[in-house]
Design a protein around this motif. Structure first.
Motif, PDB file in Angstrom:
ATOM      1  N   TYR A   1       0.809  -1.216   0.000  1.00 46.06           N
ATOM      2  CA  TYR A   1       0.000   0.000   0.000  1.00 46.06           C
ATOM      3  C   TYR A   1       0.847   1.274   0.000  1.00 46.06           C
ATOM      4  O   TYR A   1       0.335   2.351   0.305  1.00 46.06           O
ATOM      5  CB  TYR A   1      -0.932   0.008   1.211  1.00 46.06           C
ATOM      6  CG  TYR A   1      -2.102  -0.935   1.092  1.00 46.06           C
ATOM      7  CD1 TYR A   1      -3.284  -0.543   0.461  1.00 46.06           C
ATOM      8  CD2 TYR A   1      -2.035  -2.222   1.599  1.00 46.06           C
ATOM      9  CE1 TYR A   1      -4.361  -1.402   0.347  1.00 46.06           C
ATOM     10  CE2 TYR A   1      -3.109  -3.095   1.493  1.00 46.06           C
ATOM     11  CZ  TYR A   1      -4.261  -2.677   0.871  1.00 46.06           C
ATOM     12  OH  TYR A   1      -5.337  -3.532   0.768  1.00 46.06           O
ATOM     13  N   GLN A   2       2.123   1.166  -0.338  1.00 47.65           N
ATOM     14  CA  GLN A   2       2.958   2.353  -0.352  1.00 47.65           C
ATOM     15  C   GLN A   2       2.472   3.419  -1.342  1.00 47.65           C
ATOM     16  O   GLN A   2       2.481   4.614  -1.026  1.00 47.65           O
ATOM     17  CB  GLN A   2       4.407   1.965  -0.659  1.00 47.65           C
ATOM     18  CG  GLN A   2       5.164   1.397   0.532  1.00 47.65           C
ATOM     19  CD  GLN A   2       5.249   2.375   1.685  1.00 47.65           C
ATOM     20  OE1 GLN A   2       5.545   3.555   1.501  1.00 47.65           O
ATOM     21  NE2 GLN A   2       4.994   1.867   2.885  1.00 47.65           N
ATOM     22  N   PRO A   3       2.032   3.066  -2.562  1.00 50.37           N
ATOM     23  CA  PRO A   3       1.504   4.106  -3.456  1.00 50.37           C
ATOM     24  C   PRO A   3       0.308   4.843  -2.861  1.00 50.37           C
ATOM     25  O   PRO A   3       0.209   6.074  -2.974  1.00 50.37           O
ATOM     26  CB  PRO A   3       1.117   3.323  -4.720  1.00 50.37           C
ATOM     27  CG  PRO A   3       1.982   2.126  -4.698  1.00 50.37           C
ATOM     28  CD  PRO A   3       2.136   1.765  -3.250  1.00 50.37           C
ATOM     29  N   ARG A   4      -0.584   4.107  -2.218  1.00 50.23           N
ATOM     30  CA  ARG A   4      -1.742   4.781  -1.631  1.00 50.23           C
ATOM     31  C   ARG A   4      -1.323   5.628  -0.438  1.00 50.23           C
ATOM     32  O   ARG A   4      -1.887   6.703  -0.196  1.00 50.23           O
ATOM     33  CB  ARG A   4      -2.790   3.760  -1.201  1.00 50.23           C
ATOM     34  CG  ARG A   4      -4.081   4.402  -0.701  1.00 50.23           C
ATOM     35  CD  ARG A   4      -5.189   3.387  -0.514  1.00 50.23           C
ATOM     36  NE  ARG A   4      -5.522   2.739  -1.757  1.00 50.23           N
ATOM     37  CZ  ARG A   4      -6.373   1.718  -1.891  1.00 50.23           C
ATOM     38  NH1 ARG A   4      -6.981   1.263  -0.804  1.00 50.23           N
ATOM     39  NH2 ARG A   4      -6.612   1.166  -3.057  1.00 50.23           N
ATOM     40  N   LEU A   5      -0.351   5.147   0.311  1.00 51.12           N
ATOM     41  CA  LEU A   5       0.140   5.928   1.431  1.00 51.12           C
ATOM     42  C   LEU A   5       0.722   7.258   0.942  1.00 51.12           C
ATOM     43  O   LEU A   5       0.435   8.318   1.507  1.00 51.12           O
ATOM     44  CB  LEU A   5       1.183   5.118   2.194  1.00 51.12           C
ATOM     45  CG  LEU A   5       1.636   5.675   3.548  1.00 51.12           C
ATOM     46  CD1 LEU A   5       0.486   5.636   4.538  1.00 51.12           C
ATOM     47  CD2 LEU A   5       2.810   4.866   4.085  1.00 51.12           C
ATOM     48  N   LEU A   6       1.522   7.210  -0.120  1.00 54.30           N
ATOM     49  CA  LEU A   6       2.077   8.440  -0.696  1.00 54.30           C
ATOM     50  C   LEU A   6       0.976   9.331  -1.252  1.00 54.30           C
ATOM     51  O   LEU A   6       1.029  10.562  -1.138  1.00 54.30           O
ATOM     52  CB  LEU A   6       3.077   8.086  -1.791  1.00 54.30           C
ATOM     53  CG  LEU A   6       4.363   7.388  -1.338  1.00 54.30           C
ATOM     54  CD1 LEU A   6       5.139   6.902  -2.538  1.00 54.30           C
ATOM     55  CD2 LEU A   6       5.209   8.321  -0.497  1.00 54.30           C
ATOM     56  N   HIS A   7      -0.042   8.700  -1.844  1.00 54.66           N
ATOM     57  CA  HIS A   7      -1.178   9.439  -2.389  1.00 54.66           C
ATOM     58  C   HIS A   7      -1.906  10.213  -1.284  1.00 54.66           C
ATOM     59  O   HIS A   7      -2.224  11.407  -1.434  1.00 54.66           O
ATOM     60  CB  HIS A   7      -2.118   8.461  -3.086  1.00 54.66           C
ATOM     61  CG  HIS A   7      -3.230   9.108  -3.824  1.00 54.66           C
ATOM     62  ND1 HIS A   7      -4.273   8.387  -4.378  1.00 54.66           N
ATOM     63  CD2 HIS A   7      -3.508  10.411  -4.111  1.00 54.66           C
ATOM     64  CE1 HIS A   7      -5.110   9.208  -4.958  1.00 54.66           C
ATOM     65  NE2 HIS A   7      -4.675  10.444  -4.814  1.00 54.66           N
ATOM     66  N   LEU A   8      -2.163   9.551  -0.188  1.00 55.12           N
ATOM     67  CA  LEU A   8      -2.860  10.210   0.915  1.00 55.12           C
ATOM     68  C   LEU A   8      -2.000  11.300   1.554  1.00 55.12           C
ATOM     69  O   LEU A   8      -2.519  12.354   1.958  1.00 55.12           O
ATOM     70  CB  LEU A   8      -3.264   9.172   1.960  1.00 55.12           C
ATOM     71  CG  LEU A   8      -4.291   8.122   1.508  1.00 55.12           C
ATOM     72  CD1 LEU A   8      -4.523   7.096   2.610  1.00 55.12           C
ATOM     73  CD2 LEU A   8      -5.605   8.779   1.109  1.00 55.12           C
ATOM     74  N   GLN A   9      -0.700  11.053   1.657  1.00 55.63           N
ATOM     75  CA  GLN A   9       0.178  12.085   2.196  1.00 55.63           C
ATOM     76  C   GLN A   9       0.219  13.308   1.281  1.00 55.63           C
ATOM     77  O   GLN A   9       0.251  14.459   1.745  1.00 55.63           O
ATOM     78  CB  GLN A   9       1.586  11.515   2.378  1.00 55.63           C
ATOM     79  CG  GLN A   9       1.666  10.479   3.500  1.00 55.63           C
ATOM     80  CD  GLN A   9       2.983   9.753   3.524  1.00 55.63           C
ATOM     81  OE1 GLN A   9       3.767   9.849   2.587  1.00 55.63           O
ATOM     82  NE2 GLN A   9       3.226   9.010   4.586  1.00 55.63           N
ATOM     83  N   ALA A  10       0.207  13.033  -0.017  1.00 58.86           N
ATOM     84  CA  ALA A  10       0.172  14.154  -0.958  1.00 58.86           C
ATOM     85  C   ALA A  10      -1.114  14.955  -0.803  1.00 58.86           C
ATOM     86  O   ALA A  10      -1.114  16.198  -0.860  1.00 58.86           O
ATOM     87  CB  ALA A  10       0.300  13.619  -2.387  1.00 58.86           C
TER      88      ALA A  10
END
Length: 1829
Positions: A1562-1571
């Motif tokens: 889920y790293q892409p989604r984690l980065l997405h939410l942080q963005a």
């Protein structure tokens, strides 16, 4: 062998005639053989002793919750007290006339001249009774007292009856006076009647006089009476021969000489039930029981002017008439006595041999028939009064061993007598009789309540009138009504059938075709919920704009011609509520306006009881023509009404449809457009016309089965009116109810009334401040928007009776919360168990016992014996074993008996699949259906797993007089349990011993699995001498051919586990995915024999036929060691077969045994006497197995406690403190190096074989416990990596000690999984290469194939966690094929739940839906409730992120709502957290804040306890998205706590990275939410960088779903500054959900078509102020986190060199917890400070490394390898090295620092040893045994 043995002591002490004479008074024993009726006059003295306290004692014992305790203890208490009283009477020469319940009537006969002396002697006897038995306390706290009345005078004996049954009664003035005298007495008194006071020696008796009464109270007697008892006793019975005097025999009639004529004469006075036991020479205590019966008291009051002869003749006529009525309706006259100047008959229904399920109906009909007979035939009769009650009473033989009677005692007996006296001239009954009779309400009239002596709150009282009093038409309403708040549970298949039928009906009606099915018949046993199912049909049909006409039939309706037709016609014309014929005529005319039809209305006069004028045409018809015209006109009416509107007819209890009505229904179904729903009882006998309807081509027959275990908990909560029940209660209900709703209801009532459980209000905890910040305002719970249920709050209110608008007093209701008086004031209730509750001792509720006894009593004696013997064997049994314990039955006789039992519905073929429809009701040939020859041991490897079950044609169980069925089972478990309880304890013990001996000679193992036991070394650990089966386990010949298809060729077994000694195969070089899969295929191909054995595995059959029955038999025998052994083996087998629920049930029973043994009590009720000890191995095994079940069901915390206890018993405990754990880890690592450096052979090779095997058993259990302990440490909320490292190192060392290759491979599999979870990529790859080599060397066995399956699963999960989605899918499919061959259902469910995520991410929607549907089917088939939960979670994932529906939202919400009452689901906190987060996310996206607050509160409560498992990571990501969206909500609302909310969100992100740092999925989604967080906070440049990194990760992983969502976000954020595009990206999520398509496999939508149905993370137009934006610091993810040192669980970011901590502002406190700060002040430095990075590189190579989570600091290759292996950075001085190893920023020297310094130096040296730099050897004080820390 296996025969019932009588009581030899009883047979030796007296002959048969003496046994019979003990039930009859001397007055009858010594009677002459004269023609009846006749009267005999004499003078005598009567003593009436009334005992108070018996009724309360009976009620107290009836409420006893201990199995097999109440009746036995009550019998001993009653007979002990009554026996003492009778002993005094017999010693004084008295004759016990009868036992009237709790009273005794004694008689002395004497000449008139000596009556004064006799009265003095009887008074002396009364005084002795009061002195010795006046007051007695019982063990249960009840006090027994006695009061005595004495009368004297002229008496008459009346003998009456017929040639089969005869009765006697004593009449006269003295009888009336003795009862009046007793009525004046109180406990401890002796009252003389007026006539006795006149006749006695007044000078010798001191008395007290009553005011206005002629009776007197005796004080004492002045001198002993001169009456000689010895001479009196010698003068009695001189006309009959006696044996010589026997010492201790105080009754002369007990010494009768054998006399066949007198024996037959006396048998006429004894009930058939008692005679059967005397003939079988069985102890009469066997008759004593608490039994549900119906009591009928009939009282005849005469005019008083008749002579004695006339009165005697009247009583004789009444006895004849009542006897005929009793025989006709399966009742018995128990006794006849004079009462209140009248003659009273006590009649009983439901005694042994006469039990009927509808005995209340029979009793009412017999009572009414008796009244009519007496009023018609007896002219001297003034009134006939009858009282009828139904309920549990004590039935048994009461009295002295020389004089006793069969009688009944209880509250219901007293109530029936009171009803008889207080409601004269009618048949009155109580509420229970009215309810259980199931007769229409028109048969009863409620009576006014009256105060009755000794009766409190009798409930409603009814008069039974029959329909002759009130003429009704169509008044047969259903007794069950569906309430809105209580939806039907567990009948989804039936409701799908209903929906299909209604749909096809409406389509056929619209097109005027008759090709659709229009009759649905639901068949099922008693209590399966047929009435509730039809109530649901009525409820849904009425809401669906259909006209519904429901009715319920009764047994009496089958004898009334055209009754069903009359009822349906009245409902059709809506005249059922009309009071008279005029109203009915008016209503009919308003509905029929056609002139031609009005002309024929006179044809309805007879059937509808109307008076329409007869037309000329009708008047000219003959009877035959008129009958035909009436039938045609009624058919015309039904067709006419069906054309006007769609009509649905519902008939409950349709097996009571009369034949003419059934014929009409059959014709109507073909002529009219209508839909008919019926329910029939499987055990009932259907008339031929109903069978024709069943076999009609347009009829659908559906058999109801038991509810799934997951539904039982929800049903229990619905019944109790609570929100949840304890797990132990659920286990008890699942085990004992067998899925039958009514059984569940009665068991709950039994638990509640016996105070095993109680209902308590939940103490709501205060909401956390986090919820108050995010959802300011009052907490409002809004009902879940579902079409099938109301809100949870409304359900609770309704369940507690808060809504009293509807009058449901006459309806059946499952709620028992009303038993708690304060329940109506509570809103949130839970069910709790009382301390010391022992559920295994709960007996069968009497209501259920009565149902089973009704079935058993209708069987022949031989059939009953076969059923009772089968009950000893178990629920499923083989014909050969049954024949073994029934040797006296010939083959022909056994065949005939089994055929009868199959036809009676007692037995069915044990091989019949549960999903097949029972056609025995449809066709008689299916009554003997047998499927034994069609059962394959396992499925073919090429069989399609999703293929529908093919229709199977059964064979015949009996052909040509030979029995063919090999395996049978009870149709209902209730019959089995009841039949089992009919045996005496000693008889059961003998039979269990024979069954156990039989099974010991049969196969105990599955021939296809190379292991003797499910627990390795179990027999060796406990001692083969204790189990005594050492030479039996390897027997290959089995007589259980049908269930255990054992091959006789031993070559198929393969090598035994742990003896693998074959040359190694070629090793495997590392390569790409295709090569890896090819190597896996080669390994699998080399293990085809293991795969074949796995496919043909019959371990489930060994479990059912050997292990579980053996456990039951040894419990029955009382052998604790053997019982414990087989219970543990059964538990292990259940876990192996994924039967976690059943395993937990056995483990709870084991825990009870262990607790009893520990406290010095008997292990179980039948256990042999003597203190015993349980070995540590079995205690540890019980804890380990229970921990495994708890781990499998998601109860991580409880599982850890179990494994900790097990390890402590096994001598391999894990330290609890960090310091000792660190020292222990160093020791284990050094020990690991020592074990590697030397070649180990078999452990303890110098030991004997038994000691070696025992040592191996302990090592295996240690490995099992440690394997779970490291997993638990890793998935905790705060992962304890150090503790996990210690556990897995200990596991590896223990596996090495076993020197068994499979255990070594198992430990390396765990190391492989552990290294991946910690982010050690190089270690993970090294273990993979090692596993490929080892697995290729394993032999071709089932164990090896299981390890291969484990390895492929590991490959799938490691690739999934690393973000390699394509590889994960390929390995997942490979693992599924292997798991399918192993039949590992639990593993299959877990794997499919994980596979749906990568398929969704890679846009493989069709494959995702297929896997999801497979998950649902498997979960429903095997009853895995958690699997069903993950299915609905997958459905919610598809809705939330893909934009399509697999199941409608209402269905998903309903499951989440119903899961609140399922303990199995609630125990899996990871699943519940994920479900709550998903539902909350749905409502947050919709902006439904009240519902969002509700589920957010639920999610936060579980968040702290939810494990960090792979499946739960999706829920944690959803929770992060919730925090982000709620931060946006706070921005829009100008929340005053915006800064606090922002920091809390950052803290959640930090916790997520800490818990799942080794997972890249889920790293892409984690980065997405942080963005998105940065975009909302106004840091657009940081958001852009994060999105760019996320896109790079998506491309690397192949995550197409996340990439498209990120691109949508980019476009939406760009549109924030373009007015023309803003509306496009701010479309309402509500509109998207309303138009969301359902997935169609034939025409699946493309991913691009689904974009418009996805949620977009839009940025609100409202801009943040500069002040707020400055406060909210930029937020990014740390680049080097995924590859941190796995040994440090607390420090995640090492401090950068030269970092400064001088910044003190409050805005950076959160970031300072996770990162290092520098002294720079610009924004760029702040970004670096938040990220914890040291430098900011610019080139693309560095960006790719950062996106993949690689580290930026790569000094040299040596340092990189050290970091990957978990080594620490080398520093200049020891102080700095200690600080970095500890993750500490302080430089203070503490004891822990010193210890850590030591550990660091040891670890450095250990690393050198690993690399071969140094060849240092361990010190001499280190041994292979673990140190005692």
């Amino acid at each position: 062998m296996g025969k019932v043995k009588g009581d030899s002591k009883q047979g030796d002490s007296k002959n048969k005639i003496s046994s019979i004479a003990a039930h009859v008074p001397d007055l009858v024993v010594y009677s002459d053989f004269r023609r009846i009726p006749y009267v005999e006059h004499f003078n005598g003295v009567l003593l009436f002793a009334d005992v108070s306290g018996f009724t309360a004692l009976t009620e107290r014992f009836s409420m006893c919750s201990k199995k097999g305790y109440g009746a036995d203890e009550l019998t001993r208490t009653l007979n002990s007290y009554i026996g003492d009283i009778v002993s005094h009477i017999l010693a004084a020469g008295g004759d016990i006339l009868n036992y009237a319940g709790d009273a005794i009537l004694a008689l002395w006969t004497v000449e008139r001249s000596r009556i004064s002396e006799l009265i003095s002697m009887v008074v002396k006897c009364g005084l002795n009774i009061q002195d010795n038995c006046g007051v007695r306390e019982t063990d249960v706290g009840s006090v027994l007292r006695v009061k005595i009345g004495i009368s004297a005078g002229k008496l008459s004996k009346v003998i009456m009856g017929n040639e089969e049954n005869q009765y006697f009664v004593v009449i006269g003035r003295a009888v009336d006076e003795v009862r009046l005298a007793e009525g004046l007495a109180v406990a401890g008194n002796i009252i003389l009647s007026p006539n006795a006071w006149e006749l006695c020696d007044r000078a010798n008796i001191a008395v007290d006089h009553f005011e206005d009464e002629r009776a007197v109270k005796v004080r004492y007697i002045k001198r002993d009476p001169t009456f000689s008892v010895e001479k009196y006793m010698e003068s009695v019975g001189n006309n009959v021969e006696h044996e010589d005097k026997i010492q201790g025999c105080v009754r002369k009639a007990s010494r009768l000489m054998p006399n066949e004529e007198r024996e037959k004469f006396l048998q006429k006075y004894i009930m058939k039930t008692v005679l059967q036991k005397i003939d079988a020479n069985q102890p009469l205590e066997y008759l004593s029981e608490m039994r549900p019966v119906t009591i009928v008291f009939v009282n005849l009051q005469f005019k008083g002017t008749e002579a004695d002869a006339e009165q005697c003749l009247a009583i004789h006529v009444a006895a004849i008439g009542l006897s005929k009525q009793m025989v006709k309706h399966h009742g018995r006259i128990n006794k006849v006595f004079m009462f209140d100047k009248g003659c009273t008959f006590l009649c009983l229904f439901g005694l042994p041999g006469d039990k009927r399920e509808d005995e209340s109906t029979h009793a009412l009909q017999a009572a009414y028939g008796a009244c009519e007979f007496c009023q018609k035939e007896i002219r001297s009769l003034r009134t006939v009064s009858v009282g009828v009650t139904t309920g549990p009473v004590f039935c048994g033989v009461v009295g002295h061993k020389f004089r006793h009677e069969y009688t009944v005692i209880g509250k219901k007996v007293n109530l029936a007598a009171r009803l008889m006296m207080h409601y004269p001239g009618m048949v009155s009954c109580d509420r229970e009789t009215h309810h259980y009779s199931r007769l229409p309400q028109a048969y009863f009239t409620e009576l006014p309540k009256k105060a009755m002596k000794g009766v409190r709150d009798p409930g409603p009282i009814y008069q039974f009138t029959t329909r002759k009093v009130r003429i009704t038409v169509g008044q047969s309403p259903m007794s069950v009504e569906r309430q809105k708040e209580y939806p039907l549970l567990g009948r989804e298949k039936e409701m799908e059938l209903y929906s299909r039928m209604v749909k096809s009906f409406l389509e056929g009606r619209a097109s005027d075709t008759h090709t659709y099915n229009n009759v649905v018949i639901f068949g099922g046993g008693s209590g399966y919920g047929k009435s509730h199912l039809l109530a649901e049909v009525v409820y849904r049909a009425s809401r669906g704009s259909l006209r519904v006409m429901p009715c319920e039939l009764a047994k009496t309706d089958i004898h009334q011609q055209n009754y069903t037709l009359q009822t349906l016609l009245a409902l059709l014309l809506t005249v059922e509520t009309c009071k008279n014929f005029a109203e009915r005529e008016k209503v009919i005319l308003s509905q029929i306006e056609q002139p031609d039809m009005r002309e024929n209305l006179c044809l309805l006069n007879e059937i509808l009881l109307v008076k329409f004028p007869v037309s000329n045409r009708v008047s000219l018809m003959d009877n035959e023509t008129r009958e035909k015209e009436t039938k045609d006109f009624i058919m015309q009416l039904f067709c006419h009404m069906a054309q006007a509107e769609p009509c649905v007819y519902v008939i409950d209890q349709a097996h009571f449809v009369d034949s003419p009505s059934c014929c009409f229904l059959l014709e109507m179904c073909e002529a009219a457009h209508m839909l008919l729903f019926l329910s029939v009882l499987l055990e009932s006998e259907c008339n031929p016309e109903l069978l024709r309807l069943l076999r009609a081509p347009r009829t659908v027959y559906h058999k109801l089965t038991g509810l799934e275990p997951s539904v039982i908990a929800q049903l229990a909560c619905q019944i109790l009116g609570v929100v949840r029940i304890p797990t132990e209660v659920e286990l008890f209900l699942v085990e004992r109810s067998h899925g039958v709703p009514y059984y569940c209801e009665e068991l709950l009532k039994s638990l509640y009334l016996s105070r095993m459980v109680y209902i308590s209000e939940v103490e709501e905890s205060e909401e956390c401040r986090d919820v108050e910040l995010l959802f300011p305002g009052p907490s409002v719970e809004v009902p879940i928007p579902s079409s099938r249920t109301s809100s949870e709050e409304e359900i609770r209110k309704k369940s507690m009776g808060l809504n009293t608008q509807e009058n449901t007093s006459s309806l059946k209701c499952r709620k028992i919360a009303a038993l708690d008086e304060s329940a109506s004031e509570r809103l949130n209730l839970v069910c709790l168990t009382n301390e010391g509750a022992k559920f295994h001792q709960i007996p069968i509720p009497l209501t259920l016992r009565g149902m089973a006894l009704a079935h058993l009593d209708q069987l022949l004696p031989n059939e009953q014996m076969v059923v009772k013997c089968a009950a000893i064997i178990g629920h499923t049994f083989t014909t050969q074993m049954l024949t073994h314990i029934l040797p006296e039955l010939t083959e022909d006789k056994l065949n005939d008996t089994l055929v009868s039992l199959f036809k009676a519905g007692t037995f069915v073929c044990g091989s019949q699949p549960d999903h097949l429809v029972d056609l025995s009701l449809v066709d008689e040939k299916y009554m003997l259906s047998c499927y034994c020859d069609q059962q394959a041991p396992a499925r073919r490897v090429d069989e399609d797993e999703d293929e529908e079950d093919k229709e199977e044609t059964p064979g015949q169980a009996s052909e040509g007089g030979m029995w063919r069925c090999d395996v049978m089972r009870f149709r209902t478990a209730l019959v089995k349990e009841t039949a089992y309880d009919l045996w005496l304890q000693e008889q059961r013990r003998d039979f269990h011993g024979e069954c156990a001996a039989y099974l010991l000679k049969r196969a105990h193992r599955c021939v296809h699995c190379p292991t003797d036991e499910f627990v390795f070394g179990h027999k060796a650990a406990v001692g083969a001498a204790i189990i005594e089966i050492s030479g039996v386990l390897n027997v290959q010949v089995s007589c259980e051919k049908a269930l255990l298809d054992i091959q006789k060729n031993p070559e198929h077994l393969g090598p035994r586990r742990g003896t693998i000694m074959i040359p190694p195969k070629s090793t495997l070089e590392s390569g790409d995915v295709e090569k890896t899969l090819a190597v896996l295929d080669a390994i699998i191909q080399d293990h085809q024999q293991g795969a074949k054995l796995s496919r043909w595995c019959c371990c489930d059959q060994v479990l059912e036929v050997v292990l579980i029955p053996m456990a039951c038999h040894w419990i029955g025998v009382g052998d604790v060691p053997k019982a414990l052994y087989y219970l543990l083996e059964s538990s292990a087998a259940c876990i192996y077969l994924s039967y976690n629920f059943r395993a937990l049930s056995y483990l709870n029973e084991i825990q009870t045994i262990l607790d009893n043994v520990k406290s010095g009590r008997s292990a179980f009720d039948t256990a042999m006497k003597g203190r015993m000890r349980v070995c540590k191995f079995e205690k540890a095994l019980a804890y380990r197995l229970k921990g495994q079940v708890l781990f499998n069901t998601g109860q991580i915390k409880e599982a850890e406690a179990m494994f900790t206890k097990a390890l402590r018993l096994l001598g391999r405990r894990l330290p609890m403190t960090p310091v000792i754990a660190a020292v222990k880890l160093v020791y284990e690592r050094m020990r690991k190096l020592r074990l590697r450096s030397q070649e180990l052979e078999r452990p303890d090779s110098g030991m004997l074989w038994s000691c070696r095997e025992k040592r191996l058993a302990f090592l295996h259990e240690q490995i099992n416990c440690l394997s779970f302990m490291w997993k638990i440490s890793c998935i905790k909320r705060v992962p304890q990596i150090d503790r996990a490292m210690l556990a897995i190192t200990m596991e590896q060392n223990t596996a090495t000690l076993t020197s068994q290759q499979d255990r070594v491979v198992f430990s390396i599999l765990d190391l492989h999984r552990f290294s991946q979870s910690c982010g050690q990529e190089e270690e993970c790859k090294r273990y993979e290469r090692q596993l490929f080599e080892l697995l290729a060397q394993l032999p071709d066995t089932t164990e090896a194939y299981t390890l291969i399956s484990h390895f492929i699963r590991n490959l799938c999960i490691t690739r999934l966690c690393d973000g390699h989605l394509e590889e994960a899918i390929q390995y997942g499919y490979k693992a599924r094929s292997v798991i399918h061959q192993l039949h590992q259902v639990g593993v299959d469910v877990w794997l499919m739940a994980n596979l749906s995520t990568p398929m969704l991410f890679t846009n493989r929607y069709n494959m995702c839906v297929q896997v999801t549907m497979r998950l649902e089917r498997l979960s429903n088939t095997r009853g895995v409730s958690t699997g069903k939960g993950w299915f609905y979670m997958s459905c919610l994932n598809c809705m939330l992120y893909a934009g399509f529906l697999v199941r409608h939202l209402d269905e998903c919400l309903m499951f989440v709502h119903e899961s609140q009452s399922d303990p199995c689901l609630l125990a899996d906190q990871g699943l519940m957290f994920t479900l709550y987060s998903a539902v909350c996310l749905w409502y947050v996206r919709l902006g439904d804040w009240p519902q969002a607050r509700l589920f957010y509160t639920k999610a936060t409560k579980v968040y702290r306890e939810a494990p960090s498992s792979l499946l739960a990571i999706g829920g944690n990501v959803m929770f992060l998205e919730l925090r982000v969206l709620l931060f946006r909500k706070a921005l829009l609302e100008n929340n005053a706590h915006i800064q606090d909310i922002y920091h809390r969100a950052l803290k959640c992100f930090a916790e997520f990275r800490q818990r799942f740092r080794g997972n890249q999925l889920y790293q892409p989604r984690l980065l997405h939410l942080q963005a998105y967080m940065n975009q909302l906070a106004g840091h657009r440049s940081t958001a852009t960088q994060l999105l760019h990194r996320a896109l790079l990760l998506c491309d690397a992983q192949g995550n197409k779903l996340e990439r498209s969502w990120i691109q949508q976000s980019q476009a939406a954020w760009e549109a924030q500054f373009r007015q023309d595009q803003q509306k496009k990206f701010q479309a309402s999520w509500l509109i998207a959900t309303l138009t969301m398509p359902m997935w169609d496999e034939l025409y699946p939508p493309s991913p691009d078509e689904l974009l418009e149905h996805r949620y977009v993370l839009t940025v609100p137009r409202r801009r943040l102020t500069a002040k707020v934006s400055a406060v909210l610091q930029p937020f990014t993810v740390t680049e080097e986190e995924p590859h941190r040192d796995t040994r440090d669980s607390e420090t995640h970011v090492q401090p950068a060199k030269g970092s400064d901590t001088s910044t003190r502002i409050s805005d950076t406190r959160v970031k300072r917890e996770n990162t290092s700060q520098t002294s720079t002040r610009d924004s760029k430095t702040r970004v670096q400070r938040a990220n914890g990075s040291e430098t900011s590189t610019r080139d693309s190579k560095t960006r790719v490394q950062r996106a993949n989570g690689s580290e930026t600091s790569t000094r040299d290759s040596k340092t990189r390898v050290q970091q990957a292996n978990g080594s620490e950075t080398s520093t200049r001085d020891s102080k700095t090295r200690v600080q970095q190893a500890n993750g500490s920023e302080t430089s203070r020297e503490t004891p822990e620092t010193q210890v850590q310094t030591l550990l660091t130096s040891v670890e450095d040296s250990e690393t050198g040893l690993q690399r071969g730099i140094t060849s240092a050897t361990p010190t001499t004080n280190q041994t292979s045994r673990s140190p005692s820390v």
